[in-house]
Write an enzyme that holds these catalytic residues in place. Structure first.
Site, mmCIF file in Angstrom:
data_model
loop_
_atom_site.group_PDB
_atom_site.id
_atom_site.type_symbol
_atom_site.label_atom_id
_atom_site.label_comp_id
_atom_site.label_asym_id
_atom_site.label_seq_id
_atom_site.Cartn_x
_atom_site.Cartn_y
_atom_site.Cartn_z
ATOM 1 N N GLU A 284 -2.134 -1.554 9.779
ATOM 2 C CA GLU A 284 -2.354 -0.293 9.046
ATOM 3 C C GLU A 284 -3.201 0.698 9.836
ATOM 4 O O GLU A 284 -4.041 1.406 9.272
ATOM 5 C CB GLU A 284 -2.943 -0.561 7.658
ATOM 6 C CG GLU A 284 -1.961 -1.269 6.729
ATOM 7 C CD GLU A 284 -2.296 -1.100 5.247
ATOM 8 O OE1 GLU A 284 -3.068 -0.191 4.901
ATOM 9 O OE2 GLU A 284 -1.756 -1.880 4.436
ATOM 10 N N HIS B 34 -8.841 -5.268 2.443
ATOM 11 C CA HIS B 34 -8.731 -6.669 2.849
ATOM 12 C C HIS B 34 -10.008 -7.048 3.588
ATOM 13 O O HIS B 34 -10.667 -6.190 4.176
ATOM 14 C CB HIS B 34 -7.559 -6.881 3.815
ATOM 15 C CG HIS B 34 -6.223 -6.959 3.156
ATOM 16 N ND1 HIS B 34 -5.363 -8.022 3.314
ATOM 17 C CD2 HIS B 34 -5.569 -6.085 2.343
ATOM 18 C CE1 HIS B 34 -4.255 -7.815 2.639
ATOM 19 N NE2 HIS B 34 -4.357 -6.639 2.038
#
Length: 477
Positions: free
Chosen positions: A100, A334
């Site tokens: 990402e 995360h």
């Protein structure tokens, strides 16, 4: 471009050290007992969505600064610090795989901040709107790179989800360790948007994992020590996870160290114990971006799956659990995962000379597990094929209906214009809306729909071929 550190590396190479050993410093330690070099990995989904991810710039800069050794993050618990030591001192990795990284400015800052510490860097490119978000930072020289784009990867109609537009892929990086060639496969597989049903995208991830397993086998057969890292969006024991382990012959580094875990037991632990004992990198209540989740939703989605013939896990755990002080937030949605691996040097062969497939087919229990996986996969494809064919049909129907409606609106306009001139504006707008929506659905039906169905059928045939081979083997027994 070489700096002082590079010159020191070459000076040390003259004394008999490999470039990997020199760059790796104290991490490249050769054990007298196992004669294995150690290498430390980090995999991290950084949540770098432009316009969507909150505090993106501040968070990505905090990540970059921490990787560069200049972090001012606040630990949430001393128990989460590696070996109970200083946070910065223990964040010294040899290879960092990121997911990402979707903004060029974020990558430029990361690359610049970490250039002296991680001189070998690569951002991978694909997709329509942006790249796959995959990047690698390394102390170890990069020998070659390759990007494999998943042929089955969501739908263009799911604009608000974006998986199809970013071009989910596998970023393969071959490292020259000086001991044994290592192929790192970094990926961020299709996200699930529900636990069940069409929005779960299980078939898409399973097809991606199937392709993944083919590549892994090829690299293993070529003699590479394969390491799969990334946010695989699949829980332990799921079909994609089974393809990457049972089918490809890799082992979960966390499970290699701690054994297989009962996910129901992990779900009942406290959030801190879930991190320490279950390595729940996603949906942890200790992550400020997931604080509203239920305790049993915490799960492990970030992995390092490794080649057990050449690699051995000696340490593993959750990383980047700290918070940014002035924002009081976690650095990503995360947590990161880190593992230290021992590498068996080249020449110390532990893999049988036969192919991976032949080596594994002598294990009857594994064969039966793989056969069961194939049956599940075929059923999964059949279920989704009905959805894909239905969507293709109705989008195509919309296209032809739009043509008829467009013609009808033109005819109606000629009659209503004489009686109510203002109505022409309505019919023109109606014709524009019908034309645009019909054209989009027609393109999705005729171009994407056909391509997706053929790709699904191809995967099905590949699975059937593998299943027939196992049937032959089992019948011989």
């Amino acid at each position: 471009m070489y700096n002082r550190k590079d010159r020191d590396v070459h000076e040390r190479k003259e004394d008999g050290q490999s470039e990997f050993e020199a760059l790796n410093g104290t991490n490249a330690i050769m054990s007298d007992n196992s004669k294995a070099y150690s290498i430390k990995f980090l995999t991290f989904n950084t949540w770098g969505l432009k316009y969507v991810s909150k505090h993106r710039k501040e968070r990505l800069r905090a990540i970059a600064d921490k990787l560069a050794g200049h972090s001012m993050l606040t630990p949430i618990s001393d128990e989460l610090l590696p070996n109970g030591g200083d946070s910065n001192e223990n964040e010294d990795y040899d290879v960092i795989a990121l997911q990402e990284i979707w903004c060029v400015e974020d990558w430029k800052y990361l690359a610049s901040a970490c250039a002296s510490k991680y001189p070998y860097q690569r951002l991978f490119h694909s997709g329509i709107l942006t790249g796959p978000g995959l990047a690698i930072l390394s102390k170890v020289p990069i020998e070659s790179t390759f990007l494999y784009r998943f042929p089955i990867n969501g739908r263009p109609s799911a604009v608000f989800r974006g998986d199809w537009y970013v071009g989910k892929s596998i970023a393969i990086t071959v490292l020259n360790t000086g001991t044994r060639p290592i192929a790192i496969m970094n990926s961020h597989m299709h996200a699930p948007y529900a636990k069940q049903g069409d929005a779960a995208y299980l078939c898409h991830r399973s097809c991606q994992a199937w392709d993944f397993s083919r590549l892994i086998k090829l690299y293993r057969q070529a003699g590479y020590a394969v390491i799969v890292v990334g946010d695989l969006n699949s829980r332990p024991g799921s079909l994609p996870h089974k393809f990457l382990t049972q089918e490809a012959g890799l082992v979960d580094s966390w499970e290699q160290l701690h054994g297989k875990q009962d996910l129901a037991v992990i779900a009942r632990l406290s959030p801190l114990q879930q991190l320490l004992k279950g390595c729940t990198t996603c949906d942890s209540l200790l992550n400020t971006w997931r604080a509203q989740r239920q305790p049993d939703e915490a799960c492990r989605l970030d992995y390092a799956l490794i080649d057990p013939d050449f690699l051995q896990t000696v340490d593993a755990g959750v990383r980047f659990t700290e918070r940014i002080p002035h924002l009081d937030c976690s650095v990503s949605d995360h947590f990161a995962y880190s593992c230290t691996l021992n590498i068996v040097p080249q020449g110390t062969e532990s893999r049988p000379s036969t192919s991976v497939k032949r080596a594994k087919t002598h294990d009857r229990e594994l064969i039966l597990q793989r056969y069961s996986n194939y049956e599940t996969m075929i059923e999964c494809i059949h279920t989704y094929l009905k959805t894909a064919q239905r969507q293709k049909f109705f989008r195509g129907l919309h296209f032809w209906a739009s043509i008829l409606l467009l013609i009808a609106s033109l005819v109606v306009t000629t009659f209503t214009a004489n009686k109510a001139g203002w109505s022409s504006i309505f019919w023109v707008l109606f014709a524009i809306a019908v034309s645009i929506s019909g054209t989009i659905d027609g393109a999705i039906s005729f171009l994407f729909g056909r391509s997706e169905i053929r790709a699904l059928i191809e995967v099905e045939q590949e699975v059937l071929d593998a299943e027939h081979h196992l049937q032959t083997f089992l019948s011989e027994k």
